[in-house]
Each structure stands twice: as structure tokens, then as C-alpha cells.
Design an enzyme around this catalytic site. Structure first.
Site, PDB file in Angstrom:
ATOM      1  N   LYS A  89     -15.070 -40.286  12.922  1.00 50.43           N
ATOM      2  CA  LYS A  89     -14.274 -39.623  11.957  1.00 50.43           C
ATOM      3  C   LYS A  89     -12.758 -39.231  12.333  1.00 50.43           C
ATOM      4  CE  LYS A  89     -16.243 -35.176  13.150  1.00 50.43           C
ATOM      5  NZ  LYS A  89     -17.308 -34.476  12.712  1.00 50.43           N
ATOM      6  N   TYR A 132      16.187 -24.774  19.015  1.00 57.81           N
ATOM      7  CA  TYR A 132      16.178 -24.009  17.513  1.00 57.81           C
ATOM      8  C   TYR A 132      16.060 -22.684  17.512  1.00 57.81           C
ATOM      9  CZ  TYR A 132      16.332 -28.360  14.807  1.00 57.81           C
ATOM     10  OH  TYR A 132      16.843 -29.648  14.202  1.00 57.81           O
ATOM     11  N   MET A 139      10.698 -30.973  15.683  1.00 56.03           N
ATOM     12  CA  MET A 139       9.609 -31.830  14.984  1.00 56.03           C
ATOM     13  C   MET A 139       9.320 -33.133  15.784  1.00 56.03           C
ATOM     14  SD  MET A 139      10.341 -33.824  11.069  1.00 56.03           S
ATOM     15  CE  MET A 139      10.466 -32.063  10.106  1.00 56.03           C
TER      16      MET A 139
HETATM   17  C1  LIG Z   1     -18.320 -34.115  13.839  1.00 54.59           C
HETATM   18  C2  LIG Z   1     -19.823 -34.137  13.974  1.00 54.59           C
HETATM   19  C3  LIG Z   1     -20.516 -34.460  15.089  1.00 54.59           C
HETATM   20  C4  LIG Z   1     -19.989 -34.872  16.301  1.00 54.59           C
HETATM   21  O1  LIG Z   1     -19.916 -33.450  17.067  1.00 54.59           O
HETATM   22  P1  LIG Z   1     -19.370 -33.554  18.690  1.00 54.59           P
HETATM   23  O2  LIG Z   1     -19.514 -32.287  19.005  1.00 54.59           O
HETATM   24  O3  LIG Z   1     -17.995 -34.073  18.732  1.00 54.59           O
HETATM   25  O4  LIG Z   1     -20.310 -34.672  19.360  1.00 54.59           O
HETATM   26  C5  LIG Z   1     -21.934 -34.676  14.797  1.00 54.59           C
HETATM   27  N1  LIG Z   1     -22.382 -34.045  13.436  1.00 54.59           N
HETATM   28  C6  LIG Z   1     -21.644 -33.580  12.475  1.00 54.59           C
HETATM   29  C7  LIG Z   1     -22.433 -33.316  11.343  1.00 54.59           C
HETATM   30  C8  LIG Z   1     -20.352 -33.599  12.606  1.00 54.59           C
HETATM   31  O5  LIG Z   1     -19.473 -33.029  11.499  1.00 54.59           O
END
Ligand SMILES: *Cc1c(COP(=O)(O)O)cnc(C)c1O
Length: 368
Positions: free
Chosen positions: A38, A264, A313
Site C-alpha cells: 500500500k 522564509y 516547498m
Molecule cells: C499496513 C498494514 C500491515 C503492515 O504492517 P507493517 O507494520 O508495516 O508490517 C498489516 N496489516 C494491516 C491490516 C495493515 O493495515
């Protein structure tokens, strides 16, 4: 590795393989491995990372949202893809791209079943998430009977797995709480099998769960941060290799005289002579304002250069008064040393936030 000539995120696929093999070495050979890709594979590159891991025989992938799943499916991922937090408006695409939703309440379960009925689809793989204490997403343990009843009235879905998520798997002061979550999850799984009549896969461990709760690996584990090189503890970090290295270059060096200010809001004022270096990376690239004003630092020729004044930025200015360096020299923001966890700590945040913040503007380079 070539010296950086602009801001780049180098992604070391050998390091990824190392981390994957280290995590695998903690598992029984029969335990399945789900790779969490993700948020652009934790800020790296979801497609390259997922394809590389698919060749290493990862069993499952997970993304947070449907669009992330479509991206890796389109890139050539043929393994199952779990969508951890699907949104009802995306169901059409989720089904079209053969993605598997994690469903967490009766509303979304019923809506998904309705969608499948409308399309006359049977036995679509779904995953049911249970809340055992994180209090974020998930059915409550008392809902198992109701779920069983819903499932008994439809042929649209097949429950591929039951999952839960640990609230504090990296914190051994919370061990009793984690063990309670694990016990509750076991009871939910057993009750589910009793009520529904079949036994889906079950899984609860994220990276720190894999490392700290071997008794809870069950049928599958889900790793994100570990794959990208962080073990979330002093003891485990040395066994991992950070995959991403963020580098940039010195655009310009200024000699600043007493009485001058830098950046800035004139946030940094000096009453001594100093040398500053301007770098082409700023908050739009993922180095947020909390890193400014001396909290964050970069590394130039092996020495720490603190950030002077506010983060802009597109740029930061750093103090190079005591560093032998020139315009055009390479600068390390984070990588193997210092790693993202060290830099994140300087701004009171965690590796997860820093690495997932590196924006799409930063060019990705792969080292194979
Ligand atoms: C993001 C996530 C993981 C991964 O967790 P890590 O600590 O990065 O290994 C696993 N299960 C769920 C439900 C998550 O949202």
C-alpha cells in the site's frame, strides 16, 4: 552506485530480497506470506516492488485502496490482491480487476453481496476483518452468528480469510494486551468455523507480530515495514536493510555574515559567519516543516548538516560550516546510514511516515 545529480530515491531490490528472506526464515515453510504494498509500497514504487516480490514467490499482496490494487494488477500481478479498506463506490472496479475486499462491518458486507447478486457472481473471495482491540476497523466478536446467517443466505461470496490487526505488536510493554488479542482472535476463528462450517485462512501478524509473536503466525503473515528494511526495534533493525535511499545534491553554497538571516520568515538568524548549502528538496518532496529549524539534518561527506530555518516547498538550506564540500556534491537524506528511522526520530515521527511521504515528484531509480 552512481553519485546523485538531482534528488532521487534509490530502491535497492537486493535489500528487499534480503528482508524478505530474513522474514521468511522466521516462518514455518507452510505459512503464507502476504506482502503489503500500500501507499506506493511504503513510498517506493508499488509495481516494481510487487513484480519483484511475485518472482520471489510471495503468496498474497495487500493494498489499502482499490486504485492501488488496480495499479499492480495492471502491471502484471497475478497473485491474489487483498484490498484492506475498500470503499463502496469502488466495488465495480474492485470486481473488474479481481481484487479481494477485506470487509469489516455488516453494512459493507451486505453492500458487497448486493453488488455481486446484481452481477450474478458466485463464490467471490472475500476477507472478514475482526476488531480485537485496535478499535479501527472490524466486526465485533459478537457478530459471528449474524455473519454466519448472512453467509448462509447467499452463494455470492466465499470467505477466503479471517484477519485481525495487532495494536502494539512492536511494544513489548503491551505484551499482555497483544496476547489477549491473539487469544480472542483464535476464539473468533474457532467460532466462525463452527457456525459457518468451513475454515478460512486466518492471520493477525504484521512485521513486529512476525518478530515478536511466532505462536501467532497462523496460516499467513502480513509484512510491510520489514520488507522495506525496518524491524521496529534496536534488537531487530540490524537484521534488516533499508531498501530506499533518498539523495540529493548541493545546488549552491552561501557565505553568510553576522546579522543575516536564512530562508522564509527569517526563521534562522546568525551572529556568526557560517556557510550554508541550498538543496533541491523541500516539503513538496516529503521533507515536512517539522524537520526545519535544526530538528532534521542531512549527511554530506559523512557529516551531519542540520537544516537551517524553515523548510521551503522545493528547497532546504543546511549548515555546512564545518563540512568540506562543494556545489554539485552528493547529499544523503536517509538510506542505510543514517536510516529513515533516525531522521524521523529527529522530528518526533516514525519511519513509516517519513518514507511514505516521499512524493511522486522524486525520481525513482532501481538497483538490481
Ligand atoms: C499496513 C498494514 C500491515 C503492515 O504492517 P507493517 O507494520 O508495516 O508490517 C498489516 N496489516 C494491516 C491490516 C495493515 O493495515
Amino acid at each position: 552506485m552512481p553519485k546523485a545529480q538531482e534528488t532521487v530515491l534509490e530502491i535497492d531490490l537486493k535489500a528487499l530480497q534480503h528482508n524478505f528472506e530474513y522474514l521468511k526464515s522466521k516462518l514455518k515453510p507452510t505459512t503464507k506470506f502476504l506482502a503489503v504494498v500500500k501507499a506506493f509500497a511504503y513510498g517506493s514504487d508499488p509495481c516494481e516492488i510487487a513484480l519483484f516480490l511475485q518472482d520471489l514467490e510471495v503468496d498474497y499482496f495487500a493494498v489499502a485502496y482499490t486504485e492501488e490494487g488496480i495499479a499492480i494488477r495492471t502491471a502484471g500481478i497475478t497473485k491474489p490482491i487483498l484490498v484492506l479498506h475498500p470503499q463502496t463506490v469502488d466495488f465495480e472496479y474492485l470486481i473488474e480487476y479481481d481484487l479481494e475486499p477485506s470487509l469489516y462491518n455488516q453494512k459493507i458486507l451486505n453492500e458487497f453481496i448486493a453488488k455481486l447478486s446484481e452481477k450474478q457472481i458466485a463464490n467471490y473471495p472475500i476477507h472478514l476483518k475482526f476488531n480485537t482491540g485496535l478499535n479501527r476497523l472490524g466486526f465485533w466478536h459478537t457478530e459471528v452468528e449474524t455473519i454466519a446467517k448472512i453467509l448462509s443466505e447467499t452463494t455470492t461470496v466465499k470467505v477466503e480469510s479471517l484477519l485481525s490487526h495487532l495494536a502494539a505488536s512492536e511494544d513489548l510493554n503491551e505484551k499482555a494486551f497483544s496476547l489477549k488479542q491473539i487469544e480472542d482472535f483464535k476464539a473468533i476463528s474457532e467460532n466462525f468455523t463452527k457456525q459457518v462450517g468451513y475454515k478460512p485462512l486466518h492471520h493477525i501478524c504484521n512485521t513486529s507480530g512476525i518478530l515478536n509473536y511466532p505462536e501467532a503466525h497462523f496460516d499467513m503473515v502480513r509484512s510491510g515495514i520489514g520488507l522495506y528494511g525496518f524491524g521496529n526495534s534496536k534488537k531487530e533493525n540490524p537484521f534488516f536493510k533499508p531498501v530506499a535511499t533518498l539523495k540529493t545534491v548541493i545546488s549552491q553554497i552561501h557565505n553568510i555574515v553576522p546579522g543575516e538571516s536564512i530562508g522564509y520568515n527569517r526563521a534562522y538568524k546568525t551572529d556568526v559567519h557560517l556557510r550554508s548549502a541550498t538543496l533541491p528538496i523541500g516539503h513538496a518532496d516529503g521533507i515536512g516543516r517539522p524537520y526545519g529549524n535544526g530538528k532534521g539534518f542531512v549527511t554530506i561527506n559523512g557529516k551531519k548538516a542540520p537544516i537551517l530555518g524553515n523548510v521551503c516547498m522545493d528547497m532546504i538550506m543546511v549548515n555546512v560550516t564545518d563540512i568540506d564540500c562543494n556545489e554539485g556534491d552528493e547529499v544523503i537524506i536517509f538510506g542505510k546510514s543514517p536510516n529513515a528511522e533516525e531522521l524521523a526520530g529527529a522530528a518526533n515521527t516514525i519511519s513509516y511516515e517519513l518514507i511514505t511521504s516521499i512524493s511522486q515528484r522524486v525520481k525513482r531509480i532501481f538497483i538490481k
